[in-house]
Design a protein around this motif. Sequence first.
Motif, PDB file in Angstrom:
ATOM      1  N   LEU A 160      10.495  23.022 -37.371  1.00 53.02           N
ATOM      2  CA  LEU A 160      10.656  21.605 -36.999  1.00 53.02           C
ATOM      3  C   LEU A 160      11.062  21.523 -35.530  1.00 53.02           C
ATOM      4  N   TYR A 161      10.307  20.765 -34.759  1.00 47.84           N
ATOM      5  CA  TYR A 161      10.572  20.645 -33.322  1.00 47.84           C
ATOM      6  C   TYR A 161      10.943  19.218 -32.961  1.00 47.84           C
ATOM      7  N   ARG A 162      11.930  19.078 -32.061  1.00 50.84           N
ATOM      8  CA  ARG A 162      12.182  17.782 -31.439  1.00 50.84           C
ATOM      9  C   ARG A 162      11.205  17.670 -30.259  1.00 50.84           C
ATOM     10  N   ALA A 163      10.534  16.528 -30.165  1.00 50.09           N
ATOM     11  CA  ALA A 163       9.500  16.370 -29.146  1.00 50.09           C
ATOM     12  C   ALA A 163      10.007  15.548 -27.972  1.00 50.09           C
ATOM     13  N   THR A 164       9.331  15.717 -26.844  1.00 50.63           N
ATOM     14  CA  THR A 164       9.684  14.923 -25.654  1.00 50.63           C
ATOM     15  C   THR A 164       8.852  13.654 -25.585  1.00 50.63           C
ATOM     16  N   VAL A 165       7.926  13.510 -26.514  1.00 49.34           N
ATOM     17  CA  VAL A 165       7.045  12.324 -26.521  1.00 49.34           C
ATOM     18  C   VAL A 165       7.143  11.671 -27.902  1.00 49.34           C
ATOM     19  N   PRO A 166       6.787  10.392 -28.006  1.00 47.51           N
ATOM     20  CA  PRO A 166       6.874   9.745 -29.321  1.00 47.51           C
ATOM     21  C   PRO A 166       5.943  10.410 -30.327  1.00 47.51           C
ATOM     22  N   THR A 167       6.411  10.524 -31.575  1.00 43.88           N
ATOM     23  CA  THR A 167       5.566  11.024 -32.662  1.00 43.88           C
ATOM     24  C   THR A 167       5.480   9.918 -33.714  1.00 43.88           C
ATOM     25  N   LEU A 168       4.916  10.246 -34.859  1.00 41.37           N
ATOM     26  CA  LEU A 168       4.807   9.225 -35.921  1.00 41.37           C
ATOM     27  C   LEU A 168       6.187   8.746 -36.378  1.00 41.37           C
ATOM     28  N   ASN A 169       7.231   9.565 -36.120  1.00 38.76           N
ATOM     29  CA  ASN A 169       8.591   9.146 -36.508  1.00 38.76           C
ATOM     30  C   ASN A 169       8.914   7.775 -35.913  1.00 38.76           C
ATOM     31  N   GLN A 170       8.509   7.602 -34.627  1.00 41.48           N
ATOM     32  CA  GLN A 170       8.832   6.336 -33.971  1.00 41.48           C
ATOM     33  C   GLN A 170       8.023   5.190 -34.563  1.00 41.48           C
ATOM     34  N   SER A 171       6.833   5.510 -35.094  1.00 33.70           N
ATOM     35  CA  SER A 171       6.002   4.444 -35.673  1.00 33.70           C
ATOM     36  C   SER A 171       6.452   4.097 -37.078  1.00 33.70           C
ATOM     37  N   LEU A 172       6.922   5.098 -37.847  1.00 28.18           N
ATOM     38  CA  LEU A 172       7.132   4.835 -39.276  1.00 28.18           C
ATOM     39  C   LEU A 172       8.600   4.723 -39.696  1.00 28.18           C
ATOM     40  N   ARG A 173       9.547   5.041 -38.798  1.00 25.33           N
ATOM     41  CA  ARG A 173      10.951   4.950 -39.229  1.00 25.33           C
ATOM     42  C   ARG A 173      11.529   3.526 -39.111  1.00 25.33           C
ATOM     43  N   PRO A 174      11.391   2.832 -37.952  1.00 25.17           N
ATOM     44  CA  PRO A 174      12.010   1.505 -37.861  1.00 25.17           C
ATOM     45  C   PRO A 174      11.321   0.482 -38.767  1.00 25.17           C
ATOM     46  N   TRP A 175      12.065  -0.524 -39.186  1.00 26.30           N
ATOM     47  CA  TRP A 175      11.492  -1.485 -40.135  1.00 26.30           C
ATOM     48  C   TRP A 175      10.265  -2.179 -39.547  1.00 26.30           C
ATOM     49  N   TRP A 176      10.355  -2.468 -38.225  1.00 30.39           N
ATOM     50  CA  TRP A 176       9.217  -3.165 -37.619  1.00 30.39           C
ATOM     51  C   TRP A 176       7.991  -2.240 -37.518  1.00 30.39           C
ATOM     52  N   GLY A 177       8.257  -0.932 -37.405  1.00 32.97           N
ATOM     53  CA  GLY A 177       7.137   0.021 -37.380  1.00 32.97           C
ATOM     54  C   GLY A 177       6.475   0.097 -38.742  1.00 32.97           C
ATOM     55  N   LYS A 178       7.328   0.099 -39.804  1.00 30.16           N
ATOM     56  CA  LYS A 178       6.781   0.124 -41.171  1.00 30.16           C
ATOM     57  C   LYS A 178       5.956  -1.139 -41.406  1.00 30.16           C
ATOM     58  N   LEU A 179       6.504  -2.275 -40.931  1.00 36.35           N
ATOM     59  CA  LEU A 179       5.807  -3.551 -41.133  1.00 36.35           C
ATOM     60  C   LEU A 179       4.439  -3.517 -40.437  1.00 36.35           C
ATOM     61  N   ARG A 180       4.447  -3.000 -39.197  1.00 37.76           N
ATOM     62  CA  ARG A 180       3.187  -2.970 -38.453  1.00 37.76           C
ATOM     63  C   ARG A 180       2.162  -2.058 -39.141  1.00 37.76           C
TER      64      ARG A 180
END
Length: 537
Positions: free
Chosen positions: A300-320
């Motif tokens: 498991l790597y921490r990335a320097t760029v956005p991954t799907l985590n940023q799209s799918l973790r916040p509620w607004w990302g899930k909504l989108r």
Amino acid sequence: MADEFDFIIVGAGSAGAALAARLTEDGRHTVLVLEAGGSDRNFWVQMPLGYGKVYYDARVNWKYTTDPVPGLNDKPSYWPRGKVLGGSSSINAMVYVRGHHRDYDTWGETAPGWSWSDIAPTFKRMESWSGGADDLRGGDGPLAVSDVSAQAHPICAHYYDAARQIGLSVNPDYNGADMEGAASYQITTKDGLRASTARCYLRPAMKRPNLRVETKAHATRILIDQNRATGIAYRQHGQTKTATARHEVILCGGAINSPQLLQLSGIGPAALLSQHGITPIHDAPQVGQNLQDHLGYDHLYRATVPTLNQSLRPWWGKLRAGLQFLLTRRGPLSLSLNQAGGFVTLTEGTDWPDIQLYFSPLSYTRAPAGTRPLMSPDPFPGFLLGFNPCRPTSRGHMAIRSADPLTPMQIHPNYLDTEADRALMLAGTRLIRQLAATTALQSIIDTRITPSPDTNSDADLLTHIRDNAWTVFHPCGTCRMGCDPASVVDERLCVRGVTGLRVADASIFPTIPSGNTNAPAIMVGERASELILKDAR
Ligand SMILES: Cc1cc2nc3c(=O)[nH]c(=O)nc-3n(C[C@H](O)[C@H](O)[C@H](O)COP(=O)(O)OP(=O)(O)OC[C@H]3O[C@@H](n4cnc5c(N)ncnc54)[C@H](O)[C@@H]3O)c2cc1C
């Protein structure tokens, strides 16, 4: 239809649904399918990425747990299996891999008629590949297989560059002539929805008057009269019922439940059966033996760029993502997490891949067997790079715990029992690190989170592997097919020692194929229909 049928199929999973559809195609035979689970009309089943939600959902999942595994530092392993129309094809990660031609040539050595040249036409006939038909790929079969490479997350491009930088090829079709190389995974979806065998095979067939499908119908015993299978006893809505098979009973309950039903019915190791008060009908020591599975291990790597985590973790990302899925049937919810991966040959002197790779543009911390959904993305940008050895040599076994059909089997996967398997886990880990060390991946890696940066020696790594390796959900081999008298079924899938009885599912694999097991299980269902219809003629 009365409760008498030409054929009774136990289990509407990957193999069973395909078999039921093919057996009823020409209208000449009546078929009853008994499925212990219920309908697959469930949002989380139909939405591809919903498999994270049903991972622990007892409404569609058997939720098995193995006994403590010595090779995993005595921890048990959680084994989800589909308990729903479509079986595990309704809850799996949808990666579509046929396997290597040598997998089947090896099968053919022990079971004539199952070499690659014999079964390649079956693989072709069963699929509708969105990339188009050619000599090897099918274009008009029932099972939809999609090329979703155009929708992959942008960081997958770094993975392909990393593969090139360490000398791997990038393969446009690992289900074509050559399996080797990094690749975009093909998945069983159609128009953005899961293409399970319930959707692709069973539902269209259920319109036929000669097919009856009973859900919530748990088969408890094979009825056997003078060594001939004559029907099935099952529990449904609190009642015990029976159904009669004029020709044959075919078990498609999967690698755990098919050997269980055989043992409960008196076909298995005689001493084990007697111990549980079951009268042995046929002493078959191999029923429940030869258990094989793929064992996976992630970095498991921490990335320097956005991954799907940023799209799918916040509620607004899930909504989108939810709105995108509902309105267009596209976006991350219409895909598998395993967006890229491929096959690599590490062992010198062979031309047969021995490592399968997985690249997920999302990271999650795997919950211990519990209730938390599998895919709850980490709060930081992260991605996973994982692998499993393709053909483990360790062999496990399973056995009934009691004569009660509702008591789960004792499962002993015996992971990492052999030195060869341990060595390949370490070799696979080194391959992951080689990939991660490339400039292509270094440009997006912040830190390695697991295993920790100071877990480097073989001894430390092996300890970490034993603590963190996981099933890739491919148990198979427990009703081994072969032409030797000790095998459970012969090359026509007929159970030795009892007539009118076959097994057709992942339990018959003599050896585990080099890739994921859904496509091979469906192929077995298709092939079973060819054999059964031929014999019926
Ligand atoms: C979480 C998960 C992820 C996976 N990911 C992938 C992947 O990405 N790609 C891939 O190729 N493979 C994957 N697999 C593996 C693949 O799905 C299985 O190998 C394949 O579905 C096995 O098919 P089968 O027909 O042998 O059994 P199943 O599909 O499991 O079918 C067995 C059926 O029989 C029913 N049944 C069992 N016992 C009884 C009984 N006594 N009475 C009545 N009905 C009964 C079950 O409820 C089930 O419906 C995954 C599996 C899981 C669980």
